[in-house]
Write an enzyme that holds these catalytic residues in place. Structure first.
Site, PDB file in Angstrom:
ATOM      1  N   LYS A  52       0.837  -1.207   0.000  1.00  0.00           N
ATOM      2  CA  LYS A  52       0.000   0.000   0.000  1.00  0.00           C
ATOM      3  C   LYS A  52       0.871   1.256   0.000  1.00  0.00           C
ATOM      4  CE  LYS A  52      -3.809  -2.489   2.032  1.00  0.00           C
ATOM      5  NZ  LYS A  52      -4.841  -2.705   3.047  1.00  0.00           N
ATOM      6  N   GLN A  96      -5.157  -1.685   9.327  1.00  0.00           N
ATOM      7  CA  GLN A  96      -5.045  -3.011   8.721  1.00  0.00           C
ATOM      8  C   GLN A  96      -5.636  -4.090   9.637  1.00  0.00           C
ATOM      9  OE1 GLN A  96      -3.961  -3.371   5.607  1.00  0.00           O
ATOM     10  NE2 GLN A  96      -3.965  -5.598   5.519  1.00  0.00           N
ATOM     11  N   ASP A 119     -11.516   2.290   3.477  1.00  0.00           N
ATOM     12  CA  ASP A 119     -11.876   0.872   3.364  1.00  0.00           C
ATOM     13  C   ASP A 119     -13.376   0.698   3.131  1.00  0.00           C
ATOM     14  OD1 ASP A 119      -9.675  -0.880   3.639  1.00  0.00           O
ATOM     15  OD2 ASP A 119      -9.546  -0.473   5.794  1.00  0.00           O
TER      16      ASP A 119
END
Ligand code: L34
Length: 286
Positions: A52, A96, A119
């Site tokens: 990422k 995460q 997200d």
């Protein structure tokens, strides 16, 4: 049979964002900024987070990395999120998953400002997806849609079957397919006649988490098969949920693992970060 090249499709998305970001910098004087938090030292998560960060560098975003020890308390994590929520220079916040057992995932996901929730895991964003009114899409399902679109096949009226009902993949995936007028069936561990249902799918999306789960007899001739799974087989090799070698002989198009959905998840995260930035900063994007 066609192998869908997730790396190539993701590169195209990233290259477009790179151009758009260059323009933002020139015309608006800023670049999007993504904050990525990882708690603990899970090696797979470390690889994903590092991918990422690399994608941010490639496109030209600013990225902030927070690598917190396993012993971090829920309160400490909430305080960091609050700080990032209030930081006007931060456009996107990603924590995460999975988190260590002593931290409640739902509490953390709910704490992220939904305008910075790249997200799309916050209940507000989940609700918007359900209604069909959104500017933030969950990264993995959105990536799957791009991969399906890259085949040029229309979803209208087709049978789409999703195996798996997680909040992160299965459920939002079904909604995105439904928005595109597919007839959607969600299968899971209690489904009766799984094989028959899958064998009727024009589009089959596997998000189970078990290597070799989807066998050739479960796949219709010519179907599009999307493999969201990331597992390690007995030899420690990265593999998906689909018995790739056999299924590829029968499918019309199929994604590999690695090089399929993984890179697309990251490309879609980059797209969300861009959208969050222009939305939040009230930029009229041309
Ligand atoms: N908050 N947690 C949050 N957001 C996410 O979107 C994720 N996910 C999943 C796990 N936890 C998360 C990811 O980022 C899975 N995931 C992810 C991201 C990238 C890759 C795989 C999963 C990826 O880069 N896959 C490469 C291979 C990587 C390797 O060598 O291990 C591929 O080609 O599939």
């Amino acid at each position: 049979m066609k192998i869908i090249d997730g790396k190539a499709v993701s590169l195209k998305v990233k290259d477009e964002l790179k151009e758009q970001t260059k323009r933002l910098a020139q015309e608006q004087g800023f670049v999007p900024c993504l904050a990525v938090i990882i708690v603990g030292e899970d090696p797979a998560s470390q690889v994903y987070v590092s991918n990422k960060k690399k994608a941010c560098e490639y496109i030209g975003y600013k990225s902030l990395g927070f690598e917190l020890p396993e012993s971090t308390t829920q309160q400490e994590l909430l305080e960091l999120i609050e700080k990032l929520n209030n930081d006007d220079t931060v456009d996107g916040i990603l924590c995460q998953l999975p988190l260590p057992k002593h931290i409640d995932e739902e509490t953390i996901l709910n704490a992220i400002d939904y305008d910075k929730d790249v997200d799309a895991f916050h209940p507000t964003n989940v609700g918007k997806i359900m209604i069909g009114n959104y500017h933030m899409l969950p990264c993995t399902p959105a990536g799957v849609m791009e991969l399906i679109d890259s085949t040029g096949v229309s979803l209208e009226g087709k049978n789409a079957v999703v195996i798996g009902r997680s909040n992160i993949v299965g459920k939002p995936m079904s909604m995105l397919l439904l928005h595109r007028n597919a007839t959607v069936t969600i299968c899971h561990s209690r489904t009766a006649n799984l094989k028959e249902i899958c064998a009727n799918a024009d589009i089959l999306v596997a998000a189970v988490g078990k290597a070799g789960f989807v066998t050739e007899d479960m796949v219709k001739e010519g179907a599009i098969v999307i493999d969201v799974g990331i597992n390690r087989n007995a030899q420690g090799k990265l593999c998906g949920d689909v018995d790739f070698e056999r299924v590829k002989e029968k499918a019309g198009a199929i994604t590999p693992v690695p090089g399929g959905c993984g890179p697309m998840t990251i490309a879609m995260l980059m797209k969300n970060t861009y959208n969050a930035a222009v939305h939040r900063r009230n930029v009229i994007d041309k």
